[in-house]
Each structure stands twice: as structure tokens, then as C-alpha cells.
Design a protein around this motif. Structure first.
Motif, PDB file in Angstrom:
ATOM      1  N   GLY A 152       2.325   1.797  -3.396  1.00 41.34           N
ATOM      2  CA  GLY A 152       1.333   2.358  -4.319  1.00 41.34           C
ATOM      3  C   GLY A 152       1.183   3.854  -4.144  1.00 41.34           C
ATOM      4  O   GLY A 152       1.032   4.600  -5.119  1.00 41.34           O
ATOM      5  N   MET A 193      -0.874  -1.556  -9.141  1.00 46.13           N
ATOM      6  CA  MET A 193      -0.427  -1.101  -7.830  1.00 46.13           C
ATOM      7  C   MET A 193      -1.624  -0.919  -6.890  1.00 46.13           C
ATOM      8  O   MET A 193      -2.708  -0.516  -7.334  1.00 46.13           O
ATOM      9  CB  MET A 193       0.324   0.226  -7.959  1.00 46.13           C
ATOM     10  CG  MET A 193       1.617   0.107  -8.753  1.00 46.13           C
ATOM     11  SD  MET A 193       2.782  -1.071  -8.019  1.00 46.13           S
ATOM     12  CE  MET A 193       3.164  -0.234  -6.472  1.00 46.13           C
ATOM     13  N   GLN A 224      -4.323   0.549  -4.589  1.00 48.00           N
ATOM     14  CA  GLN A 224      -4.904   1.893  -4.539  1.00 48.00           C
ATOM     15  C   GLN A 224      -5.709   2.033  -3.240  1.00 48.00           C
ATOM     16  O   GLN A 224      -6.534   1.173  -2.917  1.00 48.00           O
ATOM     17  CB  GLN A 224      -5.818   2.118  -5.746  1.00 48.00           C
ATOM     18  CG  GLN A 224      -5.120   1.970  -7.088  1.00 48.00           C
ATOM     19  CD  GLN A 224      -4.022   2.996  -7.295  1.00 48.00           C
ATOM     20  OE1 GLN A 224      -4.241   4.202  -7.103  1.00 48.00           O
ATOM     21  NE2 GLN A 224      -2.846   2.524  -7.667  1.00 48.00           N
ATOM     22  N   THR A 253       0.827  -1.209   0.000  1.00 47.23           N
ATOM     23  CA  THR A 253       0.000   0.000   0.000  1.00 47.23           C
ATOM     24  C   THR A 253       0.859   1.256   0.000  1.00 47.23           C
ATOM     25  O   THR A 253       0.591   2.219  -0.728  1.00 47.23           O
ATOM     26  CB  THR A 253      -0.933   0.000   1.224  1.00 47.23           C
ATOM     27  OG1 THR A 253      -1.748  -1.174   1.198  1.00 47.23           O
ATOM     28  CG2 THR A 253      -1.825   1.222   1.234  1.00 47.23           C
TER      29      THR A 253
END
Length: 495
Positions: free
Chosen positions: A437, A463, A465, A434
Motif C-alpha cells: 500500500g 489498498m 492505508q 501494508t
């Protein structure tokens, strides 16, 4: 040539597919053609209430035949010989090509006509004959287009499916001196030009070569089904006829053809019956070829038969229905598969015939599939292509054990097992993903360094989100979760 099955794809599938994806015109041609054939097939199949029963019957006949293949082949040999024909047995491509070339040289033939045949392409017959100064003229319209363009077939049923009619018009203008400069690209006009070009060959050539859709063991009858009539010309006009037939094409009786004559045309061309169905049994004095040869080809089929997991691929009747529904084939075309058998059936049949050693191109083909199962749904003889693909993928992985690639793959899988088995490690990994991202501020990564570049060469890495599920769950009370799920539950109950 490898183990007798011609491999025409350079480079291997992953690279060839990437190149094919950039050919916009080819993708348009393929999409239009496959969707048209698919719709026609669905319409005529929908007319039969017993379609599934026919599929089961076709599969059962094939399985029974494979279980007693030696007996039926010997029965066929006896019947052909009794009817005045000559039977040859070929273990591989080299033997089959030598037999055909020897017959041509015996009759001093320097040019012969051919019916569209996948098995003669499999063994590279045209190239083998050319090396001995014998020209093989393709008489099927699509095969003629491929031959004139010095091209390669890209579909089992429609070899020139990757070309549109404007491209064919230009090809005819370049390669057929008799074609007028003002020829149009209307299909009727193009077909007439090809017919005129071939007529002289039919009338002056003394030898023909065919394959065989079926071989009836009880009578020794070879069966050809086609749509243009060129096959009928090849089978009746020359004095010498040589038919190269894979050993899996045998069926026990004429009665069995009743099933396949319903399955094959509907699955291949979307027709209720084949426009031309030709059958011949040996030699009939004064009628048709006066010298008939049957070449029974193994070329790896015995090996496929011996392995229970791949044996069902020998049911294939070469209808091409699986190609027309395959999302992979529709986007990359037949050339990318590298084999004369493209699409889903090629992805299983070619590796089964050649093997899946790591250094072979065929080892890439079992992965040329999304495993969506559409090919299994439309197969008229119920070949479970996805299951066979999974089996072959397992063989590829097993063959890589001990190699550098296999060691790296096992290390990655062991690391994943440790990660997924430990809740704390999994939580840390999701937090890290996370955070990554957020830092990248991108929905996906386009490229990663080696060895992960093998993944991003073909797909993006999405990735994370927003927040991950664990964080979302911790900051919500059970009442909030229940409230969030209530509308969806109510909708299900209303239905």
C-alpha cells in the motif's frame, strides 16, 4: 430458447450489467419509478395492522397447495370441463405454443389480442405464433410500448419502466400513423393515443389470449387482475379465449382469494385494491367468449417443486415488490438478467427452472445480488430469496468441481485456509500488504492481471492505508487501549 424458458439476454449478466451501468438515462428512469412505487407500497401496507399475518397466510396457502398440487389441478380440470371449458396439459413451451397456435388456425385467426402475461413471454408465444403467420397484439399500455419499439420488457409489473414519457412520445410518432405530429408527452395524452390505436383491434379480433393470476380449483375459475381495463375488453369481446396458466397458480378455494386480493395490489402497484378484477368460469351462453380453453403449463415447475430448497419460489404471485427494493436491479435494469423474469425473483426462479450448469447463462444469476435481504422483507408470500440464492450458488460451485475454474478456486481457498490458520503467516501477509500500500501510493487498484482481473472488472481492490492492526496493538499499552475505548463505552451506558 432453452428448456422452454426464453432467454433474451446477450451477453451473460456480468457483461450485460456492466453495459447497463453506463446507461445514465435508464438509471434515472429506474430510480424514479422504483422509488415512487416503493413509497406507495409502504404507505398502503402501513395501513394494515395484520400485514404480517396476511403474509403468513399467503405463504401457508401456497405451501399447502404445492403439497397437494396434483389433487387441486385435477379438481380444477374437472370444474373447468363441467363448466363448458376445455383443458389442455402442456409439459413445456413447445407444447403450449403448439396448442394455442392450433386453436388459432382452427378458427382461421391471423390476428389476436393479448393481455399482459409473464407466462406467455416465458414460453415465447408471440414469436411462435409469428412463425405461423399469426400476429399477437399486446393490449397492455406498457407491453404495447415494448412491442412497438421492438424492445424487451425490463420489469414484471411495468415492462417499459426503462423508458420515460419523452421516449414514448417519439416511439408513438414513429409507429402509429394516426398519432398527430403535435402530440405531447403528457401521460393522459399518450394513454389516449394508445386507447384509440387499440380500439379497432378489440372490436375486430375474434380471439384473445390471457395468462392467469389465480386459478380456483373448487370452481375452475380463472382470475385476472389489472389496472387499465384492456384485460376486461379481451376477456369479454372475442368469441374464443385461451388462457395459459402455470400450474403453480392454482389455489384451493374462493376464500383463499380474500388473502391474495389484499397482498397483491398493495405489493405490486401500491393500491388498496385492483382497479379491474375479472373472473370467468367456463362458458356462459350468450355472454362473453363462447369457446374457452385453459392450458395448464409445467415447463420446469415440477422440477422446482421436487427440490425442497427451491420449492418456495413457486409461491411467487408476480407482484414485483422485490424488484423495486433491490439495489442491483435499480442500477442495471431488467434486461441485464437475460430472462423474462428479472430482479431478485428472476435470479432464483430462472436458475431453478433451467438449472445451473457452468455453461448456462442462468448459472450467473444467483450471484446477481448483494444478499441484503430487502427482497425477503417485502415479499408478500415470504419467499426467502437470499437463502435460495445461497443454495443455488452452492449448486453452481458444485457443478464447477473438476473444471479448470473449480480447481483454481479450490486451490485459492486451500491457500487461504493455510494463511488464516497460522498466526505467523498472517502477520507476514499483513506486513506485506501494508508495504504494498505504501509503495503504490494509491487508495485502490483499478485493475489486476488474469485471473484476478475477474474481480477488478466489477470492483476496485482497496489498498491498506497506514499501519495494520497488529502493529498498532504492539505499540500501545493496555492503559492506552482502555483510555481509547472509554468514551465509546460511556456513550453506550448513557443510552
Amino acid at each position: 430458447m432453452s428448456n422452454g424458458l426464453q432467454f433474451v439476454g446477450i451477453p451473460p449478466f456480468p457483461q450485460a450489467a456492466a453495459q447497463a451501468l453506463g446507461n445514465v438515462q435508464q438509471r434515472k428512469n429506474l430510480t424514479h419509478a422504483t422509488h415512487t412505487i416503493r413509497a406507495k407500497r409502504a404507505a398502503v401496507v402501513g395501513e394494515l395492522e395484520d400485514w404480517e399475518q396476511l403474509r403468513e397466510s399467503g405463504a401457508a396457502i401456497k405451501d399447502h397447495t404445492m403439497a397437494h398440487l396434483a389433487d387441486y389441478l385435477e379438481q380444477a380440470e374437472e370444474a373447468v370441463t363441467r363448466a363448458g371449458g376445455t383443458v389442455h396439459w402442456a409439459r413445456d413451451a413447445a407444447e403450449a405454443c403448439a396448442i394455442v397456435a392450433g386453436i388459432a388456425e382452427q378458427h382461421r385467426v391471423r390476428e389476436l389480442v393479448k393481455i399482459k402475461s409473464m407466462v406467455t413471454m416465458e414460453i415465447g408465444l408471440n414469436e411462435a405464433l409469428a412463425e405461423r403467420g399469426i400476429a399477437a397484439i399486446e393490449t397492455d399500455l406498457a407491453e404495447l410500448i415494448v412491442q412497438l419499439g421492438d424492445d424487451l420488457p425490463s420489469h414484471i409489473l411495468v415492462p417499459a419502466i426503462h423508458r420515460n414519457r419523452a421516449e414514448i412520445r417519439e416511439l408513438f410518432l414513429r409507429t402509429m400513423p394516426e398519432v398527430p405530429d403535435d402530440i405531447t408527452d403528457e401521460p393522459r395524452v399518450l394513454a389516449e393515443a394508445a386507447r384509440t390505436h387499440l380500439r379497432e383491434k378489440f372490436l375486430t379480433t375474434n380471439m384473445a389470449v390471457s395468462g392467469g393470476n389465480f386459478l380456483v380449483a373448487e370452481t375452475g375459475t380463472v382470475v385476472i387482475v389489472e389496472s387499465e381495463g384492456n384485460g376486461r375488453m379481451c376477456l369479454t369481446l372475442p368469441d374464443v379465449l385461451v388462457s395459459v396458466v402455470g400450474i403453480e397458480k392454482v389455489v384451493p378455494t374462493w376464500r383463499d382469494l380474500e388473502v391474495f386480493f389484499q397482498l397483491l395490489p398493495r405489493s405490486s402497484t401500491g393500491e388498496r385494491m385492483n382497479p379491474y378484477t375479472s373472473t370467468w368460469t367456463g362458458v356462459t351462453p350468450g355472454d362473453g367468449p363462447q369457446e374457452v380453453h385453459l392450458v395448464l403449463l409445467d415447463n420446469g415447475r415440477s422440477r422446482v417443486l421436487a427440490e425442497p430448497a427451491t420449492r418456495e419460489t413457486l409461491r411467487c404471485i408476480r407482484c414485483s415488490a422485490c424488484l423495486n427494493v433491490c439495489p442491483v436491479y435499480e442500477r442495471v435494469g431488467g434486461h441485464a438478467y437475460g430472462s423474462v423474469y428479472p430482479g431478485p425473483i428472476g435470479a432464483v426462479l430462472t436458475p431453478a427452472l433451467l438449472g445451473v450448469e457452468p455453461d448456462q447463462q442462468s448459472a450467473k444469476l444467483p450471484f446477481a445480488s448483494s444478499l441484503c435481504g430487502a427482497c425477503y422483507d417485502v415479499c408478500p408470500v415470504q419467499i426467502n430469496i437470499p437463502d435460495v440464492l445461497i443454495h443455488l450458488r452452492g449448486k453452481v460451485v458444485d457443478a464447477k468441481r473438476g473444471t479448470s475454474h473449480g480447481i483454481a478456486e479450490r486451490a485459492a481457498m486451500r491457500s487461504s485456509r493455510v494463511l488464516f490458520a497460522d498466526g505467523r503467516l498472517m502477520a507476514a501477509a499483513t506486513r506485506g500488504a501494508t508495504l504494498a500500500g505504501r509503495l503504490t501510493r494509491r487508495p485502490a487498484l483499478k485493475r489486476l492481471p488474469a485471473p484476478l482481473s475477474g474481480w477488478t472488472d466489477a470492483r476496485d481492490v482497496p489498498m491498506p492505508q497506514g499501519e495494520n492492526f497488529r502493529t498498532w496493538w504492539r505499540r500501545r499499552s493496555p492503559a492506552d487501549v482502555a483510555a481509547a475505548l472509554t468514551p465509546a463505552t460511556s456513550q453506550v451506558e448513557d443510552r
